[in-house]
Motif scaffolding. Sequence first.
Motif, PDB file in Angstrom:
ATOM      1  N   ILE A 494     -18.286  16.988   3.225  1.00 62.68           N
ATOM      2  CA  ILE A 494     -19.494  16.421   3.825  1.00 62.68           C
ATOM      3  C   ILE A 494     -20.058  15.374   2.872  1.00 62.68           C
ATOM      4  CG2 ILE A 494     -21.856  16.865   4.590  1.00 62.68           C
ATOM      5  CD1 ILE A 494     -21.005  19.660   5.395  1.00 62.68           C
ATOM      6  N   VAL A 495     -20.346  14.193   3.399  1.00 67.61           N
ATOM      7  CA  VAL A 495     -20.953  13.146   2.576  1.00 67.61           C
ATOM      8  C   VAL A 495     -22.320  13.638   2.103  1.00 67.61           C
ATOM      9  CG1 VAL A 495     -21.892  10.810   2.586  1.00 67.61           C
ATOM     10  CG2 VAL A 495     -19.725  11.286   3.732  1.00 67.61           C
ATOM     11  N   GLY A 516     -13.101   3.777   2.378  1.00 67.32           N
ATOM     12  CA  GLY A 516     -11.856   4.170   3.020  1.00 67.32           C
ATOM     13  C   GLY A 516     -11.823   3.681   4.454  1.00 67.32           C
ATOM     14  N   LYS A 517     -11.111   4.386   5.315  1.00 60.11           N
ATOM     15  CA  LYS A 517     -11.012   4.036   6.729  1.00 60.11           C
ATOM     16  C   LYS A 517     -11.450   5.229   7.571  1.00 60.11           C
ATOM     17  CE  LYS A 517      -7.112   0.764   6.466  1.00 60.11           C
ATOM     18  NZ  LYS A 517      -5.738   0.499   6.949  1.00 60.11           N
ATOM     19  N   THR A 518     -12.177   4.939   8.628  1.00 64.01           N
ATOM     20  CA  THR A 518     -12.514   6.014   9.557  1.00 64.01           C
ATOM     21  C   THR A 518     -11.285   6.349  10.406  1.00 64.01           C
ATOM     22  OG1 THR A 518     -13.236   4.544  11.334  1.00 64.01           O
ATOM     23  CG2 THR A 518     -14.901   5.181   9.689  1.00 64.01           C
ATOM     24  N   VAL A 519     -11.295   7.524  10.973  1.00 66.87           N
ATOM     25  CA  VAL A 519     -10.199   7.915  11.873  1.00 66.87           C
ATOM     26  C   VAL A 519     -10.159   6.980  13.085  1.00 66.87           C
ATOM     27  CG1 VAL A 519      -9.355   9.755  13.385  1.00 66.87           C
ATOM     28  CG2 VAL A 519     -10.180  10.302  11.087  1.00 66.87           C
ATOM     29  N   GLN A 520     -11.314   6.498  13.496  1.00 65.72           N
ATOM     30  CA  GLN A 520     -11.349   5.525  14.587  1.00 65.72           C
ATOM     31  C   GLN A 520     -10.556   4.273  14.218  1.00 65.72           C
ATOM     32  OE1 GLN A 520     -15.103   3.448  15.342  1.00 65.72           O
ATOM     33  NE2 GLN A 520     -14.815   3.781  17.527  1.00 65.72           N
ATOM     34  N   HIS A 521     -10.732   3.820  12.974  1.00 68.39           N
ATOM     35  CA  HIS A 521     -10.001   2.646  12.491  1.00 68.39           C
ATOM     36  C   HIS A 521      -8.496   2.944  12.456  1.00 68.39           C
ATOM     37  CE1 HIS A 521      -9.841  -0.738   9.229  1.00 68.39           C
ATOM     38  NE2 HIS A 521      -8.899  -0.868  10.133  1.00 68.39           N
ATOM     39  N   ILE A 522      -8.145   4.093  11.931  1.00 73.61           N
ATOM     40  CA  ILE A 522      -6.727   4.472  11.842  1.00 73.61           C
ATOM     41  C   ILE A 522      -6.114   4.567  13.242  1.00 73.61           C
ATOM     42  CG2 ILE A 522      -5.155   6.320  11.141  1.00 73.61           C
ATOM     43  CD1 ILE A 522      -7.163   6.950   8.877  1.00 73.61           C
ATOM     44  N   LEU A 523      -6.879   5.126  14.172  1.00 73.67           N
ATOM     45  CA  LEU A 523      -6.382   5.277  15.540  1.00 73.67           C
ATOM     46  C   LEU A 523      -6.148   3.909  16.185  1.00 73.67           C
ATOM     47  CD1 LEU A 523      -5.730   7.526  17.578  1.00 73.67           C
ATOM     48  CD2 LEU A 523      -8.070   7.339  18.416  1.00 73.67           C
ATOM     49  N   ALA A 524      -7.049   2.961  15.893  1.00 69.17           N
ATOM     50  CA  ALA A 524      -6.873   1.608  16.434  1.00 69.17           C
ATOM     51  C   ALA A 524      -5.604   0.967  15.902  1.00 69.17           C
ATOM     52  CB  ALA A 524      -8.090   0.753  16.081  1.00 69.17           C
ATOM     53  N   PRO A 540     -10.209  20.004   6.940  1.00 70.93           N
ATOM     54  CA  PRO A 540     -11.464  19.955   6.186  1.00 70.93           C
ATOM     55  C   PRO A 540     -12.685  19.719   7.068  1.00 70.93           C
ATOM     56  CG  PRO A 540     -10.084  18.038   5.710  1.00 70.93           C
ATOM     57  CD  PRO A 540      -9.252  18.974   6.484  1.00 70.93           C
ATOM     58  N   VAL A 541     -12.504  19.024   8.196  1.00 69.72           N
ATOM     59  CA  VAL A 541     -13.627  18.823   9.119  1.00 69.72           C
ATOM     60  C   VAL A 541     -14.087  20.166   9.684  1.00 69.72           C
ATOM     61  CG1 VAL A 541     -14.323  17.803  11.323  1.00 69.72           C
ATOM     62  CG2 VAL A 541     -12.955  16.474   9.700  1.00 69.72           C
ATOM     63  N   THR A 566     -10.825   8.753   2.823  1.00 66.02           N
ATOM     64  CA  THR A 566     -11.181   7.917   1.683  1.00 66.02           C
ATOM     65  C   THR A 566      -9.948   7.250   1.090  1.00 66.02           C
ATOM     66  OG1 THR A 566     -10.920   9.597  -0.024  1.00 66.02           O
ATOM     67  CG2 THR A 566     -13.012   9.564   1.174  1.00 66.02           C
ATOM     68  N   ASP A 567     -10.200   6.274   0.223  1.00 65.18           N
ATOM     69  CA  ASP A 567      -9.092   5.589  -0.454  1.00 65.18           C
ATOM     70  C   ASP A 567      -8.260   6.555  -1.281  1.00 65.18           C
ATOM     71  OD1 ASP A 567      -9.885   3.215   0.666  1.00 65.18           O
ATOM     72  OD2 ASP A 567     -11.018   2.536  -1.099  1.00 65.18           O
ATOM     73  N   GLU A 568      -8.883   7.694  -1.692  1.00 64.44           N
ATOM     74  CA  GLU A 568      -8.163   8.704  -2.485  1.00 64.44           C
ATOM     75  C   GLU A 568      -7.460   9.728  -1.604  1.00 64.44           C
ATOM     76  OE1 GLU A 568     -11.528   8.150  -2.887  1.00 64.44           O
ATOM     77  OE2 GLU A 568     -11.204   6.632  -4.454  1.00 64.44           O
ATOM     78  N   GLY A 569      -7.617   9.604  -0.257  1.00 64.67           N
ATOM     79  CA  GLY A 569      -6.947  10.532   0.649  1.00 64.67           C
ATOM     80  C   GLY A 569      -7.766  11.745   1.021  1.00 64.67           C
ATOM     81  N   ARG A 570      -9.018  11.819   0.568  1.00 68.56           N
ATOM     82  CA  ARG A 570      -9.872  12.942   0.934  1.00 68.56           C
ATOM     83  C   ARG A 570     -10.508  12.696   2.310  1.00 68.56           C
ATOM     84  NH1 ARG A 570     -14.227  13.184  -2.091  1.00 68.56           N
ATOM     85  NH2 ARG A 570     -13.969  11.130  -3.054  1.00 68.56           N
ATOM     86  N   ILE A 571     -10.879  13.780   2.961  1.00 70.95           N
ATOM     87  CA  ILE A 571     -11.522  13.702   4.270  1.00 70.95           C
ATOM     88  C   ILE A 571     -13.009  13.946   4.095  1.00 70.95           C
ATOM     89  CG2 ILE A 571     -11.567  14.560   6.641  1.00 70.95           C
ATOM     90  CD1 ILE A 571      -8.912  13.286   5.818  1.00 70.95           C
ATOM     91  N   LYS A 572     -13.828  13.078   4.695  1.00 66.63           N
ATOM     92  CA  LYS A 572     -15.274  13.219   4.592  1.00 66.63           C
ATOM     93  C   LYS A 572     -15.898  13.152   5.990  1.00 66.63           C
ATOM     94  CE  LYS A 572     -16.441  13.352   0.113  1.00 66.63           C
ATOM     95  NZ  LYS A 572     -17.398  14.314  -0.470  1.00 66.63           N
ATOM     96  N   LEU A 573     -16.753  14.116   6.279  1.00 71.10           N
ATOM     97  CA  LEU A 573     -17.499  14.130   7.536  1.00 71.10           C
ATOM     98  C   LEU A 573     -18.827  13.423   7.298  1.00 71.10           C
ATOM     99  CD1 LEU A 573     -17.724  15.049  10.465  1.00 71.10           C
ATOM    100  CD2 LEU A 573     -18.529  17.278   9.647  1.00 71.10           C
TER     101      LEU A 573
END
Length: 715
Positions: A494-495, A516-524, A540-541, A566-573
Amino acid sequence: MVRREALAGILLVFLYSGLLPAWSAPVEEVNVLLTEAERLSGLREPQLKEALSKLDEALELVDPGSPDACPIFNRRARVLMDMGKFKEAEQDGLKSLAIRPSALAYLRVAMARLYAGSFPEAAEAAVRSVELYQAAPESKRELALAYEVSGCAKWRQADPAAGEDFAAAEETDPKRRGLLAEWREDRLFCCLPDRDARRVTALVDDALRLLRSEGRSREEARADRERSIQKLSEAAALAADRMEAHHLLNLRARVFNLIGQPLKAYADAAESLRIKPKGNPAACLEAALANLKSDKENSLRNAMNGLEQARSWDSPARPGVLARLYRVSGCAKLGLGKTQEARSDFVLMAELDKKAAAVLQEFDQGNSPCEDQSEDMVGDLRPFYLPLGLLAAAGLAAGAWALYRRRRKEEPGAAVAARPTAEAGSGRLAGKYEIVRVIGKGGMGAVYEATDHSLGRTVAIKKMAAQLAQMGPEGRKYFLKEAHNVAALRHSAIVDIYAVIEDGDDVYLVFELVRGKTVQHILAEQKRIPLGRVCEILRPVCQALHYAHGKQMIHRDLKPANIMVTDEGRIKLMDFGIARSVQDGVAFVPGGPAAPAATPADIGRYARTVNITGTPPYMSPETQQGIVCQEGDVYALGVVLYEILTGVLPFQGSDDLQQKMFMTYVPATTHVPGLPREVDEMIHASLQPDPRNRLRTAAEFLARLEAAAAAAGRT
């Protein structure tokens, strides 16, 4: 009127028959733009605006005074009519005629004039269109349409020659049969954008007939009402994305109330209000009726909302709808023990509707006028169909088109955010935060990158939107309490919110800056995400949500755009900033049925909110109706899972709430055949419209997801 395929056919006929000269402009570019505009032409205003933009681009590539511009002006006229801009459409048609007279250009001018109410001029242009189309035998559909437009313009002037045009239209194109009969019966819904309009009319007429038939047993009446719902559902599907769809939804809500299905009635009323949030008191009435037995406070608020809207409602149905709103309001107040206020409402009702005076008499005699009110209070069906029926009766051409304008007033764009103010002499917010740059803007406020000089770290600062100042002292106090509750959450996924700062009337949230990139960005970028990677992202979500739910906090806006890799590969909600604590959730949102009946174990699980917040495609039905519970986040997880696996949302279109209530979506395995059936099963369990039948926790969701991933690994 002219379907997209027909227009494409006309252009091809002209091009290959030599009626149009060779393009002097870049042929490929212009054709691509015309094709794009053709594809975008539809009933949604954003699409129409984009189509207009494409056509403007095409005009820049040609000489606007050359024959090359004619197809573009003709297409622009069609799009402008779909947008309700009849004068501009007429001007484009006239520009095309000035360059080279054509049947299509005359037809465009005739249609624009007809919808604008210039009937003699419309008839004149339509006659010229007929003459030119008669010379092109292969254009029968267009000729029939020109006959129909001519007939409509003459009918509006009470010219009996209209019958000859309608007969000619039927003879030329069998699909137009019925025009002459409608004209003879003086119930002509003529010159509507397409044949679906007449089909909608016929379906609603059938539905009303089924509802009004007399001399039936209770079982027969119920069967007829269910058949009428089928008719109205078909009509609503044909009218999707059009402004008249809200009338059909109101009517169907009324029938659902008649047959004792208040949740479905509320779903229709809520969708109607989404399409037309203002000037729609009939939808408020149906929502109030849907809530009357189960939640009188909610019913009262819906009725009060309807009364407020009805005061400025310009409709012949206004007195009848007002009377029923006063009755529902009175019944709700009576149930809440507000006897004197209830009587005042019954008095107002009786003044508006003399037939309802018996209700006031019954009340004064000590009897409840609300015991068996379902059919009586639902009452006359005409107010919900008048906007359609008045077309033929009044002969208002402008009203005819207004029914199909599908336009919503544009919301003003977000204002450019001002930079946060700084303490005098320091140049820094709160004496330590130095603003570096703006990194985002949106409806919830502006986001800045800043340097925290006290700890030597880079942070993000969100300045909350100016709407916060409109919440009043109590709303502001509640918001600040919520912000501090969110700031207390500490979880690796969690941010973090570091601080909540009040600076005069402004409020700022200082939080962890995540790159980093949001999942929305990755999905696009990727269109779809494989199941294994999906599991890695959502694990993690789910853990973060399980932790937050344990703290009695609900996210309320879970979607791919709020999940960061994130750029480090972590997941943040992200964006827990609109989350709320369920502990204090006793406020009410106008509209919405009661929360599900709670067992002792459920006490505290359900709450209501003053503000329905979130992103509609990801919101559960109860969240859209103002009920807040952790199962709402689980529902959003199911939508997110479906979307990132398949690349599409499960529920799309203006009737998404209806789709959610009836679970009408394509299974994920249909989109991605290689997925295991366990994925379909867990999505089905996550998207149950009743939260009591849904997966209850994020932990349970994660367990099912990992089991599905394991099953995929075994195949």
